[in-house]
Design a protein around this motif. Sequence first.
Motif, short mmCIF file in Angstrom:
data_model
loop_
_atom_site.label_atom_id
_atom_site.label_comp_id
_atom_site.label_asym_id
_atom_site.label_seq_id
_atom_site.Cartn_x
_atom_site.Cartn_y
_atom_site.Cartn_z
N TRP A 142 -123.18 -57.97 -59.27
CA TRP A 142 -122.10 -57.93 -60.25
C TRP A 142 -122.67 -57.82 -61.68
O TRP A 142 -123.60 -58.55 -62.03
CB TRP A 142 -121.26 -59.20 -60.21
CG TRP A 142 -120.27 -59.29 -59.10
CD1 TRP A 142 -118.94 -58.97 -59.14
CD2 TRP A 142 -120.50 -59.82 -57.78
NE1 TRP A 142 -118.33 -59.24 -57.94
CE2 TRP A 142 -119.26 -59.75 -57.08
CE3 TRP A 142 -121.62 -60.31 -57.11
CZ2 TRP A 142 -119.11 -60.18 -55.77
CZ3 TRP A 142 -121.49 -60.72 -55.79
CH2 TRP A 142 -120.25 -60.65 -55.14
N ASN A 165 -113.84 -60.13 -59.10
CA ASN A 165 -113.53 -58.82 -58.55
C ASN A 165 -114.55 -58.39 -57.50
O ASN A 165 -115.30 -59.20 -56.96
CB ASN A 165 -113.43 -57.78 -59.69
CG ASN A 165 -112.43 -58.19 -60.75
OD1 ASN A 165 -111.34 -58.64 -60.43
ND2 ASN A 165 -112.81 -58.03 -62.02
N GLN A 166 -114.60 -57.11 -57.21
CA GLN A 166 -115.54 -56.58 -56.22
C GLN A 166 -116.89 -56.32 -56.88
O GLN A 166 -116.98 -56.06 -58.08
CB GLN A 166 -114.98 -55.28 -55.63
CG GLN A 166 -113.75 -55.48 -54.77
CD GLN A 166 -114.04 -56.30 -53.53
OE1 GLN A 166 -114.87 -55.93 -52.71
NE2 GLN A 166 -113.36 -57.43 -53.39
#
Length: 241
Positions: free
Chosen positions: A36, A218-219
């Motif tokens: 991330w 999030n992803q």
Amino acid sequence: MKIKEILNQTDHRPWGIPNKSWKFYQEWNRAIFLHWQVELLELQKFVPDELEIDLFDGKAWVSVVAFTMEKIRPRYLPSFSPISNFDEINIRTYVKANGKSGVYFLSIEGGKKLSCQISKAISELPYRYSKTKRTENKYISNNSQYDDHLEIEFSIGAENNEKTKLDKWLTERYALFQDTPTKAINEFEIHHLEWETNDIELKKLIFDYPRFQNLIQNQPDRIHYSKGIQVVAWGKNKLNL
């Protein structure tokens, strides 16, 4: 591959291997990498001031690496699978210290209580036990003390033959820097061949770590899978920063 052969292949490293005897052997197998891009100000809350956060094109990153540790052993002893083999989850970021780039663990979990206790005692790394279950295409971990939960369901794709600079920046790390309860910073050096990675498709991802809810959201921005690597490690070195 024999350890001597691994030690003789160093062209991919940013610096030479230590000029002293290695102390541990281990294998990091069936590794899932989730990366991330994160906010630097939020990340700074989790990293000791003595360490400089390493950036790629001005951006900070955090990675979750879920894998299976196997065959870990001291140099002159055989591995003992009830202790040497266990599932592990690292949540790490990227730092600089002592003129080297490396990683720093925000969290490190193991799937066997005794393995965590021994690893923590030897290394001073902040191992903690989490109940872990792994199958061919699923990785599930729960920690009731921290209320942490990770669930990954995935399928493995083609071999990644053209890694980008970012791919290598995220995976090719040969030092670890970690603080201790006594406020010291330990440096650990490792060596392995360059990661061979595959594409991976996420069928399901639940990442629920309450203390990181403002950091990891999030992803993931980048994902990889690797069948694994053989790792040679040296002992800890206390830094004077």
